[in-house]
Design an enzyme around this catalytic site. Structure first.
Site, PDB file in Angstrom:
ATOM      1  N   GLU A 184       0.835  -1.208   0.000  1.00  0.00           N
ATOM      2  CA  GLU A 184       0.000   0.000   0.000  1.00  0.00           C
ATOM      3  C   GLU A 184       0.870   1.258   0.000  1.00  0.00           C
ATOM      4  OE1 GLU A 184      -1.199  -2.935   1.476  1.00  0.00           O
ATOM      5  OE2 GLU A 184      -2.328  -2.789  -0.389  1.00  0.00           O
ATOM      6  N   ASN A 200      -0.855  -7.998  -3.859  1.00  0.00           N
ATOM      7  CA  ASN A 200      -1.442  -7.118  -4.865  1.00  0.00           C
ATOM      8  C   ASN A 200      -0.415  -6.200  -5.527  1.00  0.00           C
ATOM      9  OD1 ASN A 200      -1.729  -5.932  -2.013  1.00  0.00           O
ATOM     10  ND2 ASN A 200      -1.813  -4.130  -3.303  1.00  0.00           N
ATOM     11  N   ASP A 259      -7.551  -5.110  -5.375  1.00  0.00           N
ATOM     12  CA  ASP A 259      -6.712  -5.422  -4.215  1.00  0.00           C
ATOM     13  C   ASP A 259      -6.961  -6.832  -3.689  1.00  0.00           C
ATOM     14  OD1 ASP A 259      -4.824  -5.108  -2.146  1.00  0.00           O
ATOM     15  OD2 ASP A 259      -6.399  -4.538  -0.748  1.00  0.00           O
TER      16      ASP A 259
END
Lengths: 91, 631
Positions: free
Chosen positions: B211, B295, B337
């Site tokens: 992230e 991801n 995601d």
């Protein structure tokens, strides 16, 4: 009604030409080669460089992780070298 | 023995393989003893020596003292507070007479006596840079410890990962630091939440931070010295990903060479994610291990044209060299995601061809349960975990490709609605279980869907690099208005694709399940219960109200003739970030806050472990004077 349909078809065709071989409905199964199956969605470019979606990444920022990883590896290697020589772990 | 390598662009794959081959030859003779010990230890129900219980990661205990006829008599035997708040993921380890307990940040570790339960034999409380908390994506969780049994040269060790990026090996008897190495730099967004994993005389450590645009990597260290043996990445040149010369030779349609760069535009692979903060399994006979990469970054798919290999991939790698034998990308060019890091459970079953196969079963975030032949990566089955998964129509078993439903795709300028699963997945970090006698997998499931709206953002190393707003809510079988009905427990047969039973839960079953030969499956719930169900029918047989919600998995062990069941309590992690950080915006917490708005009405933070036994028997009930002051 026919005029509206024609306009819609023309617009879609124009989009196709604008953005190359965009898939009308990307379902991930139209592969160019093994493992290469991505297609741009309708209205989106095949390449984002130079487009309005270009994030214009800084090459310097992109390199920072690599620099950090190499630095950690070098520090760890020195710790290991010392440990092998002295039997003591120095952080 | 001064041979060390890592993924370098100037090393060809062949050169790397040859070099590592020689390393292995040198290491092999010394490694056999320690690894054999670990294999033996995991066979005994007295121990729980790794997060998956055993190398198959099946979370299945043959213990039957606690069974479906008497589970109603389970009562607390003893408990221990970690002194920490936030999400307590993973489970304690038990080796012999000691339970090893970990905590989320500040990543404290305790060795606790089982002869006098709760007595602390040693503790390790690291000093960490508190700035690490600011770059943790989803609470400051940690998924547990690893154990290495030692050998004639080196003592047994507990290995831990710290949020600030250090991997630390502690003497298992004394808690003294034996070695400590850096594997993540928080200044560029790298953190560590995954449990280390020991195989042979190596410990491997995954990475976190997709992230924040972290390029995922996996590193192996020599247990004797802390020396790095190899490091392989999820994206980039093949020489840095570590592809063996016969990579995907059994399934060339999965893709083979140069795709770690070709399936990205420009240098986007350098910040492309694919971190691996989940779990591992290992097959000692094949000497291969298995895990998933996560991801791609950022979440905004428009910013990264291409299939984005090798994110979202099930990897089968050689345990000595780390070189990949196969890689199967489940969600090419992810748009939701669906980080593919979930548990890999190994089994041996007869498939449709009537032959026994070595299998790997993986309940993925994307709502599909995949079963592969773990020798070569052949796709055996890929079934929806719940029929409400809608981004995909089905997985084509011949090509391995998901056939996407464009109605539920995402792109810049659009808010996509009612996508199932949500970014949190129909399954997340929970470690699940497999009963080899019943050939059933017991899955702890999230029943969550979402709205998704991407946005553009620049990459700055060390800063969040997400690029999507997400609103999450219970799926169609739950109650979206009330915010409940977001979990399920199911019994799944990977060969037939059928579910033996399925039950709804009030909240996502985040921590996973543990099954026993006593016909029981245990799991914890976010709202603060540990429960036991009949593995034949799914019938609820027992539950106990914990001091705080559970996001870890239960474990069981037998000590001095008594079978115990233990679980961490300590609500937190991604589903409970709203509760942990007092957030109210439904899209906050990467979309989790709205989905779990009701959780605060059921539980609050706290952290520790509770141990149960029949009638609560323990060393203290056997001898009430145990541990008393004596003149």
């Amino acid at each position: 009604m026919n005029k509206i349909k024609l306009l819609a078809i023309s617009s879609a065709t124009a989009l196709m030409f604008t953005f190359g071989m965009s898939a009308m409905a990307y379902d991930g199964t139209n592969c160019k080669s093994d493992g290469v199956c991505w297609e741009a969605k309708p209205g989106f470019p095949n390449e984002i460089k130079g487009s309005k979606f270009d994030p214009k990444h800084s090459a310097k920022e992109l390199e920072k992780q690599n620099v950090a990883n190499n630095a950690m590896e070098e520090r760890n290697a020195k710790r290991v070298e010392n440990f092998k020589k002295t039997g003591k772990w120095v952080y | 023995m001064n041979i060390r390598t890592r993924g370098k662009s100037y090393l060809s794959v062949a050169t790397s393989a040859a070099l590592l081959g020689s390393v292995v030859g040198l290491l092999a003779s010394g490694s056999v003893f320690a690894n054999k010990n670990l294999v033996e230890l995991q066979k005994s129900e007295a121990n729980w020596v790794m997060q998956g219980k055993n190398y198959s990661a099946n979370h299945f205990s043959t213990a039957t003292q606690v069974n479906k006829s008497n589970v109603k008599d389970l009562e607390p035997a003893w408990s221990f507070s970690t002194g920490a708040l936030s999400g307590h993921e993973g489970a304690p380890l038990v080796v012999g007479d000691i339970m090893y307990i970990h905590s989320p940040y500040p990543n404290n570790t305790f060795a606790v006596s089982l002869k006098e339960p709760g007595k602390i034999l040693w503790e390790h409380k690291p000093k960490q840079d508190p700035a690490a908390r600011a770059v943790a994506c989803c609470d400051v969780v940690n998924r547990g410890l690893a154990y290495w049994p030692g050998d004639s040269k080196t003592p047994a060790m507990i290995v831990k990962s710290q949020l600030d990026g250090n991997v630390v090996a502690l003497n298992a008897k004394t808690g003294e630091v034996y070695w400590k190495v850096e594997t993540a730099d928080i200044s560029v967004g790298q953190t560590q939440t995954a449990a280390p994993f020991v195989m042979n005389d190596l410990v491997v450590q995954g990475s976190s931070g997709a992230e924040l645009g972290v390029r995922g990597y996996l590193t192996a260290f020599d247990m004797h010295t802390g020396e790095m043996v190899w490091r392989w990445y999820a994206t980039g040149p093949d020489s840095e990903i570590g592809l063996d010369k016969d990579f995907n030779s059994a399934n060339p349609h999965y893709g083979q060479k140069d795709l770690g760069t070709k399936t990205w535009e420009g240098d986007a692979w350098k910040i492309g994610g694919g971190t691996n903060w989940g779990w591992y399994a290992y097959d000692p006979d094949l000497n291969m291990f298995y895990y998933g990469s996560g991801n791609p970054a950022p979440w905004n798919e428009t910013m990264r044209p291409g299939d984005n290999k090798w994110t979202m991939t099930i990897w089968g790698r050689d345990a000595d060299t780390g070189l990949a034998k196969f890689g199967y990308q489940k969600t090419p060019h992810d748009e939701w995601d669906y980080a593919g890091v979930n548990v890999m459970m190994l089994s041996e079953q007869k498939t449709a061809d009537g032959k026994m196969h070595k299998l790997l079963t993986h309940p993925d975030r994307n709502g599909i349960v995949y079963t592969l032949d773990r020798e070569n990566g052949d796709l055996i089955s890929a079934n929806k975990m719940d029929e409400t998964a809608n981004w995909v129509k089905k997985v084509d078993l011949k090509t391995g490709l998901p056939i996407r439903d464009p109605e539920f795709s995402t792109s810049m300028g659009n808010r996509s609605h009612d996508i199932c699963p949500s970014a949190m997945g129909f399954h997340n970090q929970g470690m699940d279980s497999y009963d080899p006698n019943k050939e059933l997998f017991f899955l702890g499931i999230n029943h969550l869907c979402m709205d998704w709206e991407p946005y553009m953002l620049p990459y700055r190393a060390g800063q969040f690099f997400v690029g999507a707003n997400v609103w999450t809510y219970p799926g169609p079988k739950g109650d979206r208005q009330k915010g409940i009905g977001s979990g399920q427990v199911k019994a799944y047969n990977a060969i037939t694709g059928k579910f033996a039973w399925e039950k709804m839960e009030k909240f996502a079953v985040w921590g996973g399940t543990t099954a026993t030969a006593g016909d029981l499956v245990f799991y914890g719930t976010l709202d603060g219960f540990i429960k036991a169900r009949d593995t034949d029918t799914g019938k609820l047989l027992w539950k106990f109200r914990l001091p705080s919600g559970a996001v870890g998995h239960p474990m069981t062990y037998t000590h001095d003739g008594v079978q115990y069941v233990a679980i961490y309590y300590g609500v937190g992690g991604w589903p409970a970030v709203g509760l942990v950080f007092d957030l109210n915006d439904p899209s906050a917490g990467l979309g989790a806050v709205g989905a779990f708005k009701e959780l605060a009405h059921y539980t609050q933070m706290g952290g520790g472990v509770i141990v149960f036994s029949l009638d609560g028997q323990s060393p203290f009930t056997k001898d009430v004077n145990l541990g008393e002051y004596e003149n």
